[in-house]
Design an enzyme around this catalytic site. Structure first.
Site, PDB file in Angstrom:
ATOM      1  N   HIS A  40      -0.708  -0.356  -9.733  1.00  0.00           N
ATOM      2  CA  HIS A  40      -1.449  -1.323  -8.913  1.00  0.00           C
ATOM      3  C   HIS A  40      -1.889  -2.540  -9.744  1.00  0.00           C
ATOM      4  CE1 HIS A  40      -3.548  -1.353  -4.797  1.00  0.00           C
ATOM      5  NE2 HIS A  40      -3.430  -2.595  -5.224  1.00  0.00           N
ATOM      6  N   GLU A  67      -2.670   7.470  -4.974  1.00  0.00           N
ATOM      7  CA  GLU A  67      -2.984   6.796  -6.246  1.00  0.00           C
ATOM      8  C   GLU A  67      -4.447   6.909  -6.684  1.00  0.00           C
ATOM      9  OE1 GLU A  67      -1.824   2.708  -5.113  1.00  0.00           O
ATOM     10  OE2 GLU A  67      -3.893   2.119  -5.480  1.00  0.00           O
ATOM     11  N   ARG A  83       0.865  -1.183   0.000  1.00  0.00           N
ATOM     12  CA  ARG A  83       0.000   0.000   0.000  1.00  0.00           C
ATOM     13  C   ARG A  83       0.901   1.232   0.000  1.00  0.00           C
ATOM     14  NH1 ARG A  83      -3.349  -2.813  -1.595  1.00  0.00           N
ATOM     15  NH2 ARG A  83      -5.431  -3.257  -0.771  1.00  0.00           N
TER      16      ARG A  83
HETATM   17  P1  NAI Z   1      -1.417 -11.171   5.137  1.00  0.00           P
HETATM   18  O1  NAI Z   1      -2.442 -10.671   6.089  1.00  0.00           O
HETATM   19  O2  NAI Z   1      -1.416 -12.618   4.770  1.00  0.00           O
HETATM   20  O3  NAI Z   1       0.046 -10.804   5.666  1.00  0.00           O
HETATM   21  C1  NAI Z   1       0.386  -9.576   6.221  1.00  0.00           C
HETATM   22  C2  NAI Z   1       1.559  -9.807   7.158  1.00  0.00           C
HETATM   23  O4  NAI Z   1       1.971  -8.522   7.656  1.00  0.00           O
HETATM   24  C3  NAI Z   1       1.205 -10.679   8.377  1.00  0.00           C
HETATM   25  O5  NAI Z   1       2.178 -11.699   8.530  1.00  0.00           O
HETATM   26  C4  NAI Z   1       1.218  -9.691   9.526  1.00  0.00           C
HETATM   27  O6  NAI Z   1       1.622 -10.277  10.775  1.00  0.00           O
HETATM   28  C5  NAI Z   1       2.237  -8.669   9.031  1.00  0.00           C
HETATM   29  N1  NAI Z   1       2.131  -7.392   9.742  1.00  0.00           N
HETATM   30  C6  NAI Z   1       1.022  -6.764  10.186  1.00  0.00           C
HETATM   31  N2  NAI Z   1       1.349  -5.636  10.846  1.00  0.00           N
HETATM   32  C7  NAI Z   1       2.690  -5.558  10.805  1.00  0.00           C
HETATM   33  C8  NAI Z   1       3.631  -4.632  11.329  1.00  0.00           C
HETATM   34  N3  NAI Z   1       3.224  -3.563  12.051  1.00  0.00           N
HETATM   35  N4  NAI Z   1       4.928  -4.859  11.102  1.00  0.00           N
HETATM   36  C9  NAI Z   1       5.353  -5.953  10.414  1.00  0.00           C
HETATM   37  N5  NAI Z   1       4.521  -6.871   9.902  1.00  0.00           N
HETATM   38  C10 NAI Z   1       3.203  -6.674  10.107  1.00  0.00           C
HETATM   39  O7  NAI Z   1      -1.579 -10.256   3.832  1.00  0.00           O
HETATM   40  P2  NAI Z   1      -1.125 -10.591   2.346  1.00  0.00           P
HETATM   41  O8  NAI Z   1      -2.211 -11.338   1.642  1.00  0.00           O
HETATM   42  O9  NAI Z   1       0.245 -11.152   2.351  1.00  0.00           O
HETATM   43  O10 NAI Z   1      -1.107  -9.115   1.713  1.00  0.00           O
HETATM   44  C11 NAI Z   1      -0.203  -8.128   2.165  1.00  0.00           C
HETATM   45  C12 NAI Z   1      -0.612  -6.790   1.586  1.00  0.00           C
HETATM   46  O11 NAI Z   1      -0.428  -6.794   0.167  1.00  0.00           O
HETATM   47  C13 NAI Z   1      -2.109  -6.456   1.740  1.00  0.00           C
HETATM   48  O12 NAI Z   1      -2.381  -5.875   3.013  1.00  0.00           O
HETATM   49  C14 NAI Z   1      -2.328  -5.462   0.644  1.00  0.00           C
HETATM   50  O13 NAI Z   1      -2.096  -4.159   1.147  1.00  0.00           O
HETATM   51  C15 NAI Z   1      -1.248  -5.796  -0.393  1.00  0.00           C
HETATM   52  N6  NAI Z   1      -1.795  -6.287  -1.668  1.00  0.00           N
HETATM   53  C16 NAI Z   1      -1.424  -5.657  -2.821  1.00  0.00           C
HETATM   54  C17 NAI Z   1      -1.906  -6.082  -4.042  1.00  0.00           C
HETATM   55  C18 NAI Z   1      -1.469  -5.447  -5.336  1.00  0.00           C
HETATM   56  O14 NAI Z   1      -2.143  -5.650  -6.360  1.00  0.00           O
HETATM   57  N7  NAI Z   1      -0.389  -4.704  -5.379  1.00  0.00           N
HETATM   58  C19 NAI Z   1      -2.875  -7.177  -4.113  1.00  0.00           C
HETATM   59  C20 NAI Z   1      -3.138  -7.821  -2.846  1.00  0.00           C
HETATM   60  C21 NAI Z   1      -2.640  -7.366  -1.663  1.00  0.00           C
END
Ligand code: NAI
Length: 327
Positions: A293, A261, A232
């Site tokens: 994105h 964005e 993000r």
């Molecule tokens: P997820 O929920 O499986 O993993 C997120 C990880 O971040 C978790 O392991 C969590 O413990 C960790 N986390 C949370 N707060 C934290 C902090 N303060 N410091 C360090 N680590 C922390 O999510 P997933 O599916 O891996 O997605 C991650 C991000 O990718 C989403 O939140 C979204 O913003 C982004 N995304 C981007 C896309 C794109 O098209 N560019 C598409 C899908 C997701």
């Protein structure tokens, strides 16, 4: 159930129409916001995306129009006022995982392009310029890569980078035992940052992670570091990143997401004057690569997004437990 889709792109229409069996789908190109919320009147559900505005006023407007369910067709929900959904008795569902490979592989694409400059080589060769001047890259093998957030996407990314022969370090609130068993070492952020040649962000945007990359954390990084953000935009303080690019402390920046964005991404603005001076400054650097994105944008992911979203609405309508509910 009638579902109002906002920020609809042609591919949304294609995939949702293909997998829809029994809902009435109303597609609007408009972003969901205070001006467009009335379009959802008479619909039981709205389907929204990453740059739709779901603040308290919009949610109140949705509830007034009869909306009972917000079905996000994405994983992130940082643009939704969760308190307001509770107060207005609106349920919210999402697609928690559609293809972690799509986003992780896009992060790798940004790394490879920035490093080996294939985007520049492509243009050069088309113009009959076969010079290699300034196309020097570096071997990924043996380099240290830092992964911030090792959830679904971060762990796929970490394993791909392991496959390149990189040393992979990680920072997360919770260590992933499988990754540790594969030799990935968890460190506090301040210890990880100075060691990495490449840093990739895969944590969600929360109050704790907003501007996790700022002047102070940038200063801790190695001079010449490559920073990748497919998560993000607001994880990075863009003004601080620009400063670090100008001083050459930040060696490369690859972003698929950008703080402001909403007004830019997913639109063809090629014939307009772009008023966002920050993105224009970013675009002026030879070592910055921006995609709009598209990390999620694979056939497999679009299929999963459509199927899961429609199933989420189906379950809500049938009064079944909402396995993908946000709260
Ligand atoms: P997820 O929920 O499986 O993993 C997120 C990880 O971040 C978790 O392991 C969590 O413990 C960790 N986390 C949370 N707060 C934290 C902090 N303060 N410091 C360090 N680590 C922390 O999510 P997933 O599916 O891996 O997605 C991650 C991000 O990718 C989403 O939140 C979204 O913003 C982004 N995304 C981007 C896309 C794109 O098209 N560019 C598409 C899908 C997701």
């Amino acid at each position: 159930m009638k579902i109002a889709f906002f920020s609809t792109q042609p591919y949304d229409k294609e995939y949702f129409t293909k997998y829809n069996t029994n809902h009435e789908l109303a597609f609007f190109e408009a972003q969901l916001n205070e001006q467009t919320v009335t379009l959802a009147e008479g619909c039981g559900a709205v389907c929204a995306f990453v740059n739709d505005v779901l603040n308290a006023a919009v949610i109140k407007g949705l509830a007034a129009g009869g909306v009972q369910l917000i079905a996000m067709r994405c994983a992130g929900y940082n643009n939704v006022d969760l308190e307001a959904t509770k107060a207005n008795n609106i349920k919210i569902v999402r697609v928690p995982a559609y293809s972690p490979y799509a986003v992780a592989e896009h992060a790798v694409a940004l790394i490879l392009t920035l490093n080996r400059k294939t985007h520049k080589a492509y243009n050069r060769v088309r113009e009959g310029n076969f010079s290699l001047e300034n196309l020097t890259g570096f071997d990924l093998y043996g380099k240290t890569v830092g992964v911030i957030g090792t959830g679904k996407i971060g762990q796929v990314f970490a394993q791909i980078m392991k496959g390149f022969g990189c040393r992979v370090l990680a920072f997360d609130l919770i260590a992933n035992k499988d990754l540790e068993a594969k030799g990935i070492e968890y460190l506090p952020l301040v210890k990880l940052l100075p060691q990495c040649d490449i840093i990739s962000l895969h944590c969600p945007l929360t109050d704790q992670t907003k501007h996790i990359i700022n002047a102070n954390t940038l200063r801790l990084m190695k001079p010449g570091v490559m920073l990748i953000n497919t998560s993000r935009g607001a994880l990075i303080d863009t003004r601080d990143a620009i400063h670090a690019l100008k001083t050459c402390h930040l060696g490369y920046l690859g972003i698929d997401v950008y703080e402001q964005e909403e007004k830019l991404f997913f639109h063809n603005l090629s014939e307009q004057i772009i008023e966002d001076d920050i993105i224009m400054r970013l675009m002026s650097f030879p070592n910055v690569l921006i995609t709009s994105h598209q990390g999620f944008f694979t056939d497999e992911a679009l299929t999963e997004i459509a199927k899961t979203t429609l199933q989420n609405v189906q379950d809500f309508e049938a009064g079944k437990p909402l396995v993908n509910k946000v709260i």
